[in-house]
Write a protein that holds these residues in place. Structure first.
Motif, short mmCIF file in Angstrom:
data_model
loop_
_atom_site.label_atom_id
_atom_site.label_comp_id
_atom_site.label_asym_id
_atom_site.label_seq_id
_atom_site.Cartn_x
_atom_site.Cartn_y
_atom_site.Cartn_z
N MET A 1 -2.45 0.57 -4.54
CA MET A 1 -1.80 -0.74 -4.43
C MET A 1 -0.65 -0.79 -5.42
N LYS B 1 -9.58 3.21 1.01
CA LYS B 1 -9.22 2.44 2.19
C LYS B 1 -9.86 3.06 3.42
N TYR C 1 0.85 -1.19 0.00
CA TYR C 1 0.00 0.00 0.00
C TYR C 1 0.88 1.24 0.00
N ASP D 1 -5.86 5.56 -1.53
CA ASP D 1 -4.59 4.86 -1.38
C ASP D 1 -4.26 4.24 -2.73
#
Length: 282
Positions: free
Chosen positions: A86, A70, A27, A84
């Protein structure tokens, strides 16, 4: 200091996640904290630079950067959604290359993600390979990147064979604490016709691979011009790799053992095995 594997377990491996398909990811917000960015807005600028580098390499951004929402807990016990992202291992690699390299943890991240990404490129089962096959894989990777380094150096103004030899020596001097290629050759006790890269173990080869790839990228990224500046850049990258090895408690490259078998010998053995295997199947 703990060795590099233990150190990375505490830093970068600790924040790694695995999705339902067995794929690893990180993350962005967690990585930003580890890399000591106090403002998410500043870190997002680094992410944008990494995305641009990904795009310039003709690699799909969507395969490595995925925007997500998130939920985070508030002090009152309530939750709210924050943006956020990934990140794949490759995305993390690009991010640390564009982060503030003055931070020690960023330098560690550059080493960690570069080495791990290269290993992943070489083979998904790198850790299961024998030392000989690791040497062969990294040496072949280094051959490929040395060609790219030649092109990058030429674009910077390193033109003749003699100038390139000087350029290469600056990289070795940075990484090997002042030793030139000839000094390393003598230290390994090699014959005149033997090449130093063919007589390095996987750890030493990996350090040289990192030196070559990072110099190539820095020459292009910073648009370095002039052979003196190119030489200086190669030396500085080599010295930075050496400093990182020292900070992690590793063995200096000049003190690593020289394998009894050369990479060329390993190549011949592998070719013989393939040939014999082919003969048996016919």
């Amino acid at each position: 200091m703990a060795d590099i594997q233990e150190y990375n377990e505490k830093i970068f491996e600790k924040i790694k996640h695995i999705n339902d398909y067995g794929q690893e990811f990180w993350y962005g917000r967690e990585l930003s904290e580890v890399l000591e960015y106090t403002k998410w807005g500043n870190f997002k600028k680094v992410i944008e630079k990494a995305k641009k580098a990904c795009e310039n390499s003709d690699i799909s951004i969507l395969d490595h950067f995925a925007d997500v929402g998130k939920m985070v807990s508030l002090g009152s016990g309530a939750e709210r959604e924050v943006d956020d992202i990934m990140l794949s291992r490759y995305a993390c690699y690009l991010i640390v290359q564009n982060a503030d390299s003055r931070k020690k943890v960023v330098a560690l991240g550059q080493t960690y993600f570069a080495v791990q990404t290269r290993k992943q490129e070489l083979t998904e089962n790198f850790e299961q390979l024998s030392e000989d096959r690791k040497r062969l894989a990294i040496r072949n990777e280094l051959k490929d990147h040395n060609k790219k380094l030649v092109d990058a150096a030429k674009s910077a103004g390193v033109e003749t064979n003699l100038e390139y030899a000087t350029f290469q020596n600056h990289g070795y001097m940075g990484l090997y604490g002042g030793l030139k290629a000839k000094d390393i050759h003598e230290r390994k006790g090699l014959k005149k016709s033997q090449h130093i890269l063919d007589h390095m173990g996987s750890t030493e080869l990996a350090a040289n691979l990192f030196r070559a790839t990072q110099t190539e990228e820095k020459l292009k990224r910073d648009n370095i011009k002039g052979k003196e500046n190119a030489n200086k850049t190669h030396y500085e990258v080599g010295a930075k790799v050496r400093k990182t090895i020292k900070e992690l408690g590793g063995t200096m490259p000049e003190n690593l053992p020289t394998p009894e078998k050369s990479v060329k010998s390993i190549e011949k053995e592998e070719q013989k095995k393939l040939k014999n295997g082919g003969d048996k199947s016919e």
